[in-house]
Design a protein around this motif. Structure first.
Motif, PDB file in Angstrom:
ATOM      1  N   PRO A 253      -4.510   8.999  -1.549  1.00 35.66           N
ATOM      2  CA  PRO A 253      -4.903   9.839  -0.431  1.00 35.66           C
ATOM      3  C   PRO A 253      -4.296   9.574   0.766  1.00 35.66           C
TER       4      PRO A 253
ATOM      5  N   CYS B 102       1.445   4.217  -2.961  1.00 35.74           N
ATOM      6  CA  CYS B 102       0.464   5.120  -3.148  1.00 35.74           C
ATOM      7  C   CYS B 102       0.202   6.078  -1.857  1.00 35.74           C
ATOM      8  N   HIS B 103       0.051   5.291  -0.859  1.00 32.04           N
ATOM      9  CA  HIS B 103      -0.413   5.878   0.521  1.00 32.04           C
ATOM     10  C   HIS B 103       0.683   6.607   1.408  1.00 32.04           C
TER      11      HIS B 103
ATOM     12  N   MET C   2      -9.084  -2.013  -3.061  1.00 32.89           N
ATOM     13  CA  MET C   2      -7.617  -2.043  -2.771  1.00 32.89           C
ATOM     14  C   MET C   2      -6.947  -3.192  -2.611  1.00 32.89           C
TER      15      MET C   2
ATOM     16  N   GLN D   2     -15.020   7.410  -2.006  1.00 31.83           N
ATOM     17  CA  GLN D   2     -15.193   8.246  -3.104  1.00 31.83           C
ATOM     18  C   GLN D   2     -16.048   9.440  -3.009  1.00 31.83           C
TER      19      GLN D   2
ATOM     20  N   CYS E 290       0.860  -1.159  -0.041  1.00 26.87           N
ATOM     21  CA  CYS E 290      -0.131   0.222  -0.066  1.00 26.87           C
ATOM     22  C   CYS E 290       0.800   1.361   0.146  1.00 26.87           C
TER      23      CYS E 290
HETATM   24  C1  HEC Z   1      -2.018   2.376  -7.274  1.00 25.46           C
HETATM   25  C2  HEC Z   1      -2.112   2.927  -6.076  1.00 25.46           C
HETATM   26  C3  HEC Z   1      -2.680   2.521  -4.740  1.00 25.46           C
HETATM   27  C4  HEC Z   1      -2.533   1.311  -4.079  1.00 25.46           C
HETATM   28  C5  HEC Z   1      -1.262   0.221  -4.401  1.00 25.46           C
HETATM   29  C6  HEC Z   1      -3.390   1.393  -3.000  1.00 25.46           C
HETATM   30  N1  HEC Z   1      -4.254   2.473  -2.928  1.00 25.46           N
HETATM   31 FE1  HEC Z   1      -5.675   2.942  -1.842  1.00 25.46          FE
HETATM   32  N2  HEC Z   1      -6.244   4.374  -2.792  1.00 25.46           N
HETATM   33  C7  HEC Z   1      -5.836   4.630  -3.963  1.00 25.46           C
HETATM   34  C8  HEC Z   1      -6.457   5.951  -4.486  1.00 25.46           C
HETATM   35  C9  HEC Z   1      -6.051   6.699  -5.692  1.00 25.46           C
HETATM   36  C10 HEC Z   1      -7.385   6.163  -3.500  1.00 25.46           C
HETATM   37  C11 HEC Z   1      -8.744   7.068  -3.821  1.00 25.46           C
HETATM   38  C12 HEC Z   1      -9.709   6.810  -4.678  1.00 25.46           C
HETATM   39  C13 HEC Z   1     -10.706   5.742  -4.489  1.00 25.46           C
HETATM   40  O1  HEC Z   1     -11.302   5.531  -3.190  1.00 25.46           O
HETATM   41  O2  HEC Z   1     -11.156   4.911  -5.419  1.00 25.46           O
HETATM   42  C14 HEC Z   1      -7.432   5.119  -2.452  1.00 25.46           C
HETATM   43  C15 HEC Z   1      -8.155   5.070  -1.395  1.00 25.46           C
HETATM   44  C16 HEC Z   1      -7.836   4.189  -0.426  1.00 25.46           C
HETATM   45  C17 HEC Z   1      -8.840   4.105   0.886  1.00 25.46           C
HETATM   46  C18 HEC Z   1     -10.161   5.055   1.107  1.00 25.46           C
HETATM   47  C19 HEC Z   1      -9.613   6.199   1.812  1.00 25.46           C
HETATM   48  C20 HEC Z   1     -10.786   7.124   2.427  1.00 25.46           C
HETATM   49  O3  HEC Z   1     -10.506   8.285   2.383  1.00 25.46           O
HETATM   50  O4  HEC Z   1     -11.764   6.567   2.654  1.00 25.46           O
HETATM   51  C21 HEC Z   1      -8.331   3.248   1.765  1.00 25.46           C
HETATM   52  C22 HEC Z   1      -8.848   2.903   3.077  1.00 25.46           C
HETATM   53  C23 HEC Z   1      -7.182   2.474   1.001  1.00 25.46           C
HETATM   54  N3  HEC Z   1      -7.038   3.092  -0.188  1.00 25.46           N
HETATM   55  C24 HEC Z   1      -6.495   1.344   1.414  1.00 25.46           C
HETATM   56  C25 HEC Z   1      -5.632   0.864   0.769  1.00 25.46           C
HETATM   57  C26 HEC Z   1      -4.974  -0.030   1.371  1.00 25.46           C
HETATM   58  C27 HEC Z   1      -4.899  -0.780   2.702  1.00 25.46           C
HETATM   59  C28 HEC Z   1      -3.619  -0.439   0.342  1.00 25.46           C
HETATM   60  C29 HEC Z   1      -3.082  -1.764   0.341  1.00 25.46           C
HETATM   61  C30 HEC Z   1      -3.447  -2.898   0.800  1.00 25.46           C
HETATM   62  C31 HEC Z   1      -4.122   0.283  -0.856  1.00 25.46           C
HETATM   63  N4  HEC Z   1      -5.153   1.435  -0.500  1.00 25.46           N
HETATM   64  C32 HEC Z   1      -3.206   0.176  -1.849  1.00 25.46           C
HETATM   65  C33 HEC Z   1      -4.578   4.438  -4.608  1.00 25.46           C
HETATM   66  C34 HEC Z   1      -3.956   2.965  -4.099  1.00 25.46           C
END
Ligand code: HEC
Ligand code: HEC
Length: 266
Positions: free
Chosen positions: A74, A62-63, A93, A196, A59
């Motif tokens: 974000p 990106c995060h 995710m 979103q 994660c």
């Molecule tokens: C390739 C990039 C990428 C990766 C890798 C990624 N994310 Fe994300 N994540 C995003 C983006 C862009 C958003 C915002 C857009 C959306 O919610 O669809 C997001 C949104 C989220 C949110 C929602 C945040 C909110 O404000 O509610 C969570 C929770 C989250 N990710 C958790 C994870 C976790 C846990 C992992 C690893 C297992 C992960 N993400 C891996 C790009 C990524």
């Protein structure tokens, strides 16, 4: 007369009591204090540690390494365990690559892996926790409560998700997905975390009791497919996303066809 006797006993008793006290406290300490402390600590931090390791591999690109966010994603500070559970259980995710909208996909992570990442993200800042099933239990709702759930749904949700939760298009090519076949826990977590464009519905806005009524209403619709069919107007709603994509594709073709006819006439 009594003084020497007491002193003699005193002299002998002091080291014995000291040794006794040392042994007592020593063994008490060894037996109780460290073992409970270690058990509590490793139980908690082992899960958080595991989650941290998984987070950094899957994660953080990106995060951010500490959830601070990057240009690719974000911040996760304060999103809470519920947001992680929602995003990972629905396969949104980890996002494969940055895009407009993270669609629901098959989830490839175990419940334990998701729980540990959720526990780690929860340490970043306070946010909604994963609820107990009693929070959204809809099995004992009365007809009035279910009717109220329908009312709450039409007031708060149908603007995006359409009547009967069939799903609908949003501006800029985004969409609110259909809500048929979605797990009650996922519906609850979506309300509390607002993915979103969806707003966050906190307990102040929709108390647990009303959240359960909305879920009960949605589950009731699923059991009456004809109601969903007439209200949704998008074909059998049970086919969910597949029907939705086919529908969008068809509409786009019609739009292209209309546009080309318009161009020919001019
Ligand atoms: C390739 C990039 C990428 C990766 C890798 C990624 N994310 Fe994300 N994540 C995003 C983006 C862009 C958003 C915002 C857009 C959306 O919610 O669809 C997001 C949104 C989220 C949110 C929602 C945040 C909110 O404000 O509610 C969570 C929770 C989250 N990710 C958790 C994870 C976790 C846990 C992992 C690893 C297992 C992960 N993400 C891996 C790009 C990524
Ligand atoms: C402003 C528009 C909007 C409103 C209002 C809204 N939603 Fe959503 N909802 C969305 C969008 C957009 C998504 C998809 C988010 C994503 O893909 O990350 C979504 C996703 C969901 C999901 C996840 C579905 C899945 O397939 O995983 C559920 C469940 C849900 N919403 C329930 C509700 C409920 C219940 C309400 C009313 C209390 C509501 N929504 C109100 C826009 C909205």
């Amino acid at each position: 007369m009594r003084t020497p006797r007491t002193r003699r006993r005193h002299r002998a008793a002091r080291p014995a009591a000291l040794v006794f006290a040392l042994i007592l406290f020593g063994s008490l300490y060894a037996a109780i204090a460290p073992s409970t402390q270690v058990a509590a600590d490793t139980g908690m931090s082992a899960q958080v540690e595991e989650g941290k390791g998984l987070y950094q591999v899957t994660c953080s690109s990106c995060h951010g390494l500490n959830g601070e966010g990057t240009s690719q994603g974000p911040t996760l500070v304060g999103v809470g365990a519920a947001a992680v559970d929602f995003q990972m259980t629905t396969g949104r995710m980890p996002m494969a690559r940055p895009g407009m909208q993270a669609p629901a996909r098959a989830n490839t992570y175990t419940a334990q892996e998701i729980a540990s990442i959720a526990a780690y993200v929860a340490t970043m800042g306070p946010g909604p926790a994963i609820p107990a099933s009693s929070a959204y239990d809809y099995s004992n709702l009365t007809d009035e409560q279910l009717a109220r759930g329908g009312e709450m749904f039409r007031t708060n949700c149908s603007a995006c998700h359409q009547a009967a939760g069939a799903g609908g298009a949003l501006p800029h090519g985004k969409y609110a997905p259909p809500l048929t076949g979605v797990e009650p826990l996922i519906i609850y977590e979506a309300m509390r975390t607002g993915p979103q464009q969806m707003p966050v519905f906190s307990e102040g806005a929709i108390p647990d009791e009303d959240a359960a009524a909305i879920i009960g209403y949605l589950k009731g619709i699923e059991e009456q497919p004809t109601l969903g069919l007439t209200l949704g107007g998008l074909g059998p709603v049970t086919e969910g996303l597949a029907a939705w994509i086919v529908g969008i594709g068809g509409l786009s073709l019609v739009a292209v066809w209309i546009a080309s006819r318009g161009a020919l006439k001019r």
